[in-house]
Write a protein that holds these residues in place. Structure first.
Motif, PDB file in Angstrom:
ATOM      1  N   VAL A   1       0.871  -1.169   0.000  1.00 34.92           N
ATOM      2  CA  VAL A   1       0.000   0.000   0.000  1.00 34.92           C
ATOM      3  C   VAL A   1       0.908   1.219   0.000  1.00 34.92           C
ATOM      4  O   VAL A   1       1.693   1.418   0.930  1.00 34.92           O
ATOM      5  CB  VAL A   1      -0.919   0.013   1.240  1.00 34.92           C
ATOM      6  N   TRP A   2       0.837   1.978  -1.072  1.00 35.10           N
ATOM      7  CA  TRP A   2       1.669   3.175  -1.128  1.00 35.10           C
ATOM      8  C   TRP A   2       1.297   4.132   0.003  1.00 35.10           C
ATOM      9  O   TRP A   2       0.122   4.225   0.387  1.00 35.10           O
ATOM     10  CB  TRP A   2       1.454   3.901  -2.453  1.00 35.10           C
ATOM     11  N   PRO A   3       2.257   4.868   0.509  1.00 30.35           N
ATOM     12  CA  PRO A   3       1.914   5.967   1.421  1.00 30.35           C
ATOM     13  C   PRO A   3       1.054   6.984   0.680  1.00 30.35           C
ATOM     14  O   PRO A   3       1.070   7.041  -0.554  1.00 30.35           O
ATOM     15  CB  PRO A   3       3.281   6.572   1.785  1.00 30.35           C
ATOM     16  N   ARG A   4       0.282   7.756   1.407  1.00 27.40           N
ATOM     17  CA  ARG A   4      -0.498   8.817   0.763  1.00 27.40           C
ATOM     18  C   ARG A   4       0.478   9.867   0.242  1.00 27.40           C
ATOM     19  O   ARG A   4       1.291  10.399   1.008  1.00 27.40           O
ATOM     20  CB  ARG A   4      -1.479   9.430   1.746  1.00 27.40           C
ATOM     21  N   MET A   5       0.400  10.159  -1.037  1.00 30.03           N
ATOM     22  CA  MET A   5       1.423  10.974  -1.690  1.00 30.03           C
ATOM     23  C   MET A   5       0.834  12.212  -2.345  1.00 30.03           C
ATOM     24  O   MET A   5      -0.357  12.243  -2.686  1.00 30.03           O
ATOM     25  CB  MET A   5       2.141  10.143  -2.769  1.00 30.03           C
ATOM     26  N   GLY A   6       1.691  13.212  -2.559  1.00 30.58           N
ATOM     27  CA  GLY A   6       1.319  14.366  -3.351  1.00 30.58           C
ATOM     28  C   GLY A   6       1.225  13.994  -4.818  1.00 30.58           C
ATOM     29  O   GLY A   6       1.624  12.906  -5.245  1.00 30.58           O
TER      30      GLY A   6
END
Length: 347
Positions: free
Chosen positions: A257-262
């Protein structure tokens, strides 16, 4: 010639307007194109080839804090930025009151004109007064693809033939944010799994629940991708999407799960993937614009308006109440195979 594009939102709508910019630059060499957009999407527009200046407009937030000193200061800065240039053409591609206000505020050259949509198109928001504050209202076909709506309006306003080739001008680049993301993601695996296994992005999130694909379908698709040696990566934009991502990923052998990103890091991360599978959402539109092998899932028949156009390695799958895993899997195998034949799967 100086041209101002006014397309403030949404994520998918902003991506869908990018081909119109590429058309202008291709057919009217030497044109300078500036773009007014909401801050959340400004990083993406800055990556759009040929855009000279990106002007951030945060009307959504300013309406909620209209009487604060910070908002008054931000509004003055925006007005100054918007009126820095004189424009020969201001193109309101949004068709809403907020975009008409921005278009009206822009400074025209002596012969400059403001252009707006003359009519609503099926499935798109439109507020009729926007055409009344423009100098020229451009009619478009009422049933038209979202990408074509912007391309047709710009071509008719500026008088050129729409190029046969469709280009978004959105190319991935590797930045510090992506390297940090990879470092975080690698903690989920033993020694370098991410760097050795191709990644397929799973873009399950949407603000509309009726666009969702069942979690058990995502799980089965993930198992099949894992069986071919692929890592699957889940993107998310809010707590509910993160919970769904973690729930599905925890039951797969090779998933993260990717980190929440810009926006920049997320686009970079997608650009590093072998391909993507997603529902009809802004993230799927980015995957299409990056020319990734992609399968787009539809629970209702709006393919004519938002599906990828003219790409054999970008396939849409529609069924009611929702497409089967087999249908999506077969589309993925076809898309990835055709991309490999083209030499596209080199990420």
């Amino acid at each position: 010639m100086n041209v101002l594009i006014v397309k403030l939102s949404s994520l998918g709508g902003v991506v869908d307007a990018m081909p119109a910019v590429q058309d202008i630059l291709s057919e009217l060499p030497g044109t300078q194109v500036d773009w007014v957009v909401e801050p959340d999407f400004a990083p993406l527009v800055r990556r759009c080839a040929g855009v000279h200046r990106v002007i951030e407009c945060d009307l959504r937030r300013w309406r909620e804090t209209v009487f604060t000193a910070d908002t008054r200061t931000a509004w003055r800065a925006f007005s100054s930025d918007l009126q820095y240039e004189c424009y020969d053409a201001v193109l309101d591609l949004q068709g809403l009151s907020k975009s008409a206000l921005v278009a009206k505020m822009a400074r025209l050259s002596p012969q400059g004109l403001r252009y707006a949509l003359a009519n609503q198109t099926e499935g798109a928001s439109f507020e009729a007064p926007t055409r009344w504050v423009s100098d020229v209202a451009i009619p478009v076909e009422p049933r038209i693809h979202a990408i074509d709506r912007s391309r047709v309006m710009c071509a008719r306003a500026l008088v050129y033939a729409i190029p046969e080739k469709l280009s978004f001008g959105l190319a991935p680049h590797i930045g510090q944010e992506l390297r940090a993301t990879k470092s975080i993601a690698n903690t989920f695996f033993d020694s370098g799994t991410l760097t050795s296994a191709p990644v397929v992005a799973m873009l399950h999130g949407s603000s509309r629940a009726d666009k969702h694909w069942p979690d058990e379908h995502w799980l089965e698709l993930g198992h099949r991708l894992n069986s071919l040696g692929y890592t699957v990566a889940f993107a998310h934009n809010n707590d509910e999407e993160q919970w769904r991502s973690e729930s599905i990923a925890s039951r797969l052998g090779q998933a993260l799960v990717w980190p929440r990103m810009g926006m920049n890091a997320l686009t970079d991360a997608l650009g590093e993937c072998l391909g993507a599978v997603g529902v009809d959402s802004g993230l799927s539109h980015i995957a299409v614009a990056l020319d990734l092998p992609h399968v787009q899932i539809y629970n209702f028949d709006t393919l004519w308006r938002t599906a990828p156009q003219n790409n054999d390695h970008q396939i849409s799958v529609f069924a009611e109440p929702t497409p089967s895993v087999d249908a999506v899997w077969n589309a993925w195998m076809q898309a990835s195979a055709l991309a490999a034949l083209r030499g596209d799967s080199t990420h």
